[in-house]
Design a protein around this motif. Sequence first.
Motif, PDB file in Angstrom:
ATOM      1  N   LYS A 174       5.760   6.594  11.262  1.00 22.49           N
ATOM      2  CA  LYS A 174       4.352   6.506  10.845  1.00 22.49           C
ATOM      3  C   LYS A 174       4.151   5.551   9.670  1.00 22.49           C
ATOM      4  O   LYS A 174       3.171   5.657   8.942  1.00 22.49           O
ATOM      5  N   ILE A 175       5.062   4.601   9.504  1.00 24.08           N
ATOM      6  CA  ILE A 175       5.011   3.724   8.335  1.00 24.08           C
ATOM      7  C   ILE A 175       3.683   2.954   8.250  1.00 24.08           C
ATOM      8  O   ILE A 175       3.145   2.744   7.151  1.00 24.08           O
ATOM      9  N   GLU A 176       3.115   2.553   9.378  1.00 17.54           N
ATOM     10  CA  GLU A 176       1.867   1.782   9.370  1.00 17.54           C
ATOM     11  C   GLU A 176       0.672   2.647   8.975  1.00 17.54           C
ATOM     12  O   GLU A 176      -0.396   2.118   8.660  1.00 17.54           O
ATOM     13  N   GLU A 177       0.853   3.961   9.014  1.00 18.29           N
ATOM     14  CA  GLU A 177      -0.255   4.869   8.702  1.00 18.29           C
ATOM     15  C   GLU A 177      -0.245   5.345   7.251  1.00 18.29           C
ATOM     16  O   GLU A 177      -1.089   6.149   6.862  1.00 18.29           O
ATOM     17  N   VAL A 178       0.709   4.856   6.442  1.00 20.63           N
ATOM     18  CA  VAL A 178       0.784   5.281   5.042  1.00 20.63           C
ATOM     19  C   VAL A 178      -0.418   4.737   4.280  1.00 20.63           C
ATOM     20  O   VAL A 178      -0.678   3.527   4.275  1.00 20.63           O
ATOM     21  N   GLU A 179      -1.144   5.652   3.655  1.00 19.10           N
ATOM     22  CA  GLU A 179      -2.328   5.264   2.882  1.00 19.10           C
ATOM     23  C   GLU A 179      -1.994   5.089   1.415  1.00 19.10           C
ATOM     24  O   GLU A 179      -2.429   4.140   0.770  1.00 19.10           O
ATOM     25  N   ARG A 180      -1.191   6.002   0.857  1.00 23.39           N
ATOM     26  CA  ARG A 180      -0.724   5.871  -0.515  1.00 23.39           C
ATOM     27  C   ARG A 180       0.497   6.761  -0.722  1.00 23.39           C
ATOM     28  O   ARG A 180       0.718   7.723   0.013  1.00 23.39           O
ATOM     29  N   VAL A 181       1.272   6.401  -1.733  1.00 20.62           N
ATOM     30  CA  VAL A 181       2.476   7.144  -2.092  1.00 20.62           C
ATOM     31  C   VAL A 181       2.369   7.524  -3.562  1.00 20.62           C
ATOM     32  O   VAL A 181       2.185   6.645  -4.423  1.00 20.62           O
ATOM     33  N   VAL A 182       2.451   8.801  -3.870  1.00 24.83           N
ATOM     34  CA  VAL A 182       2.355   9.279  -5.251  1.00 24.83           C
ATOM     35  C   VAL A 182       3.738   9.747  -5.695  1.00 24.83           C
ATOM     36  O   VAL A 182       4.327  10.634  -5.073  1.00 24.83           O
ATOM     37  N   VAL A 183       4.238   9.129  -6.759  1.00 25.96           N
ATOM     38  CA  VAL A 183       5.535   9.497  -7.338  1.00 25.96           C
ATOM     39  C   VAL A 183       5.287  10.140  -8.687  1.00 25.96           C
ATOM     40  O   VAL A 183       4.693   9.535  -9.579  1.00 25.96           O
ATOM     41  N   GLU A 184       5.738  11.387  -8.837  1.00 29.67           N
ATOM     42  CA  GLU A 184       5.630  12.099 -10.111  1.00 29.67           C
ATOM     43  C   GLU A 184       7.038  12.320 -10.649  1.00 29.67           C
ATOM     44  O   GLU A 184       7.910  12.843  -9.945  1.00 29.67           O
ATOM     45  N   THR A 185       7.233  11.924 -11.891  1.00 27.29           N
ATOM     46  CA  THR A 185       8.582  11.996 -12.452  1.00 27.29           C
ATOM     47  C   THR A 185       8.501  12.104 -13.970  1.00 27.29           C
ATOM     48  O   THR A 185       7.468  12.480 -14.518  1.00 27.29           O
ATOM     49  N   TYR A 186       9.583  11.767 -14.666  1.00 31.26           N
ATOM     50  CA  TYR A 186       9.635  11.883 -16.129  1.00 31.26           C
ATOM     51  C   TYR A 186       9.320  10.534 -16.781  1.00 31.26           C
ATOM     52  O   TYR A 186       9.446   9.470 -16.160  1.00 31.26           O
ATOM     53  N   GLN A 187       8.923  10.579 -18.045  1.00 27.36           N
ATOM     54  CA  GLN A 187       8.394   9.402 -18.726  1.00 27.36           C
ATOM     55  C   GLN A 187       9.400   8.265 -18.824  1.00 27.36           C
ATOM     56  O   GLN A 187       9.065   7.095 -18.604  1.00 27.36           O
ATOM     57  N   VAL A 188      10.640   8.565 -19.163  1.00 24.28           N
ATOM     58  CA  VAL A 188      11.631   7.501 -19.345  1.00 24.28           C
ATOM     59  C   VAL A 188      11.834   6.708 -18.054  1.00 24.28           C
ATOM     60  O   VAL A 188      12.036   5.498 -18.088  1.00 24.28           O
ATOM     61  N   ALA A 189      11.765   7.379 -16.917  1.00 23.74           N
ATOM     62  CA  ALA A 189      11.901   6.672 -15.643  1.00 23.74           C
ATOM     63  C   ALA A 189      10.836   5.588 -15.512  1.00 23.74           C
ATOM     64  O   ALA A 189      11.118   4.465 -15.072  1.00 23.74           O
ATOM     65  N   LEU A 190       9.623   5.905 -15.937  1.00 23.43           N
ATOM     66  CA  LEU A 190       8.544   4.919 -15.859  1.00 23.43           C
ATOM     67  C   LEU A 190       8.674   3.855 -16.942  1.00 23.43           C
ATOM     68  O   LEU A 190       8.318   2.690 -16.720  1.00 23.43           O
ATOM     69  N   ASN A 191       9.183   4.237 -18.104  1.00 23.56           N
ATOM     70  CA  ASN A 191       9.402   3.243 -19.158  1.00 23.56           C
ATOM     71  C   ASN A 191      10.300   2.108 -18.683  1.00 23.56           C
ATOM     72  O   ASN A 191      10.131   0.947 -19.063  1.00 23.56           O
ATOM     73  N   ILE A 192      11.273   2.469 -17.852  1.00 26.15           N
ATOM     74  CA  ILE A 192      12.277   1.500 -17.405  1.00 26.15           C
ATOM     75  C   ILE A 192      11.901   0.839 -16.088  1.00 26.15           C
ATOM     76  O   ILE A 192      12.200  -0.336 -15.865  1.00 26.15           O
ATOM     77  N   THR A 193      11.213   1.564 -15.196  1.00 23.65           N
ATOM     78  CA  THR A 193      11.080   1.087 -13.813  1.00 23.65           C
ATOM     79  C   THR A 193       9.643   0.895 -13.320  1.00 23.65           C
ATOM     80  O   THR A 193       9.437   0.652 -12.130  1.00 23.65           O
ATOM     81  N   ASP A 194       8.658   0.968 -14.191  1.00 31.09           N
ATOM     82  CA  ASP A 194       7.274   0.734 -13.782  1.00 31.09           C
ATOM     83  C   ASP A 194       7.023  -0.771 -13.706  1.00 31.09           C
ATOM     84  O   ASP A 194       6.381  -1.366 -14.564  1.00 31.09           O
TER      85      ASP A 194
END
Length: 446
Positions: free
Chosen positions: A289-309
């Motif tokens: 169903k890859i063509e039907e993906v509307e959005r992907v929400v990733v919830e995680t810890y702050q440091v992960a986003l500091n490094i990989t956003d």
Amino acid sequence: MTFSRRFSEYVISHRYEQMSADAIMATKLAILDWLGSAIAGGLEKPAKILSETLNTFGGLPQSTNFVTFEKTSVHYASLINGGASHILELDDVHKASILHAGASIIPAAFAVAEWKQATGRELIEAVALGFEVAIRIGEAVSPSHYEIFHTTGTVGTFGATVAVGKLLGLSVDEMVHALGSAGTQAAGLWEFIEDGAMSKQLHPAKACSNGLLAAALAKQQFTAASQILEGRRGFFAGLVKEVKEELLFHRLGEGYKIMENTYKIHSCCRHIHPTLDCVQEIFRENGSKIEEVERVVVETYQVALNITDKPDPRSVFESKFSLPYAAALMLVKGKTGLDEFTEENLFNPKIRRLTEKVNLRVDPALDALYPNLWPSRVTVHYADGTKLTKETHAPKGDPENPAGELELRGKFLGLAGKVISEKQAKDIADTIMNLEDVENVSTVFS
């Protein structure tokens, strides 16, 4: 008693016979996993630059350079192999200390063991002790130290010093001085990530070479600060906002920190791995169903986003630090190994369109679990209104969700097989997994 002396007394009095069978196995697996990353990493541009540059300086034929498989000085081998093993983003990590211990400790220990013709048992013990001290210091300074300083370069220097010092037979007093010289050289700044620069590989390279230098100087009675960790102008005072000193010696001698090591399955920053495990589960259930993906929400810890956003990576290296891109890559390909992080996939329109649909959020409950756990929750929303959610606190390779000997052997054979023959790779793997029976480490590559 100073912190350096307490660590030194433990390390110098330690004997291989104290190690449990599980600790010995964990150490051999750490060495094998590091070696695969070092051998395959030798194909990459940063490793070749290191090797070619240092080759112009000469060097006695003492230890193996994994870029050329020729002998160079023990110093240069530590530098080159330390850098090479950190390039592919497949080297180990310890969660609570946020430390890539293998790349910053094992290259120095291995090079010295070759040079000194140490036994396999001596190498195993030295590596385990290097991990022990480095991880404990890393746990005490994390996560605040990690905001600016790359723990692999800073804390890794202490671990390399301990491992080399043990192999060189330092006394307690000499090890104290060695740790003092280690701390004054410890460095590594996160600013490299703003440019996707090669200096990330320089951090473990220098941790190895600086640890070697610190131990070798101490052996010749070179003196250094006796309170390099806790001193008024020492490591903690200069490089750390918050220190948890109680973790330095908590249950020291009751087990081995190397048994808490984590191994990478995906070829990217470890902070992305929990998300990728979740996305991989979703791919296996709903990949059609890859063509039907509307959005992907990733919830995680702050440091992960500091490094990989990083929503728009412009190089393969940057893509390994882009959580949105890596998640999209996994959704399309179903795996994110070395062969998926390529130039072709980097600018694949299908993957790029999906990257734009990935939304990153910090979940306070997940954030509170870090750094002891590195959790993630992923929800994929589809055009028909359905959604699929997966969550993990322990991605594959964590001690809570371990990669066993068979998997790590397979990983090693896949990496080493890019450089040497299948038979050579199998022979080396067999030797490492029976390292306690090796009488002379210099014969491993003979």
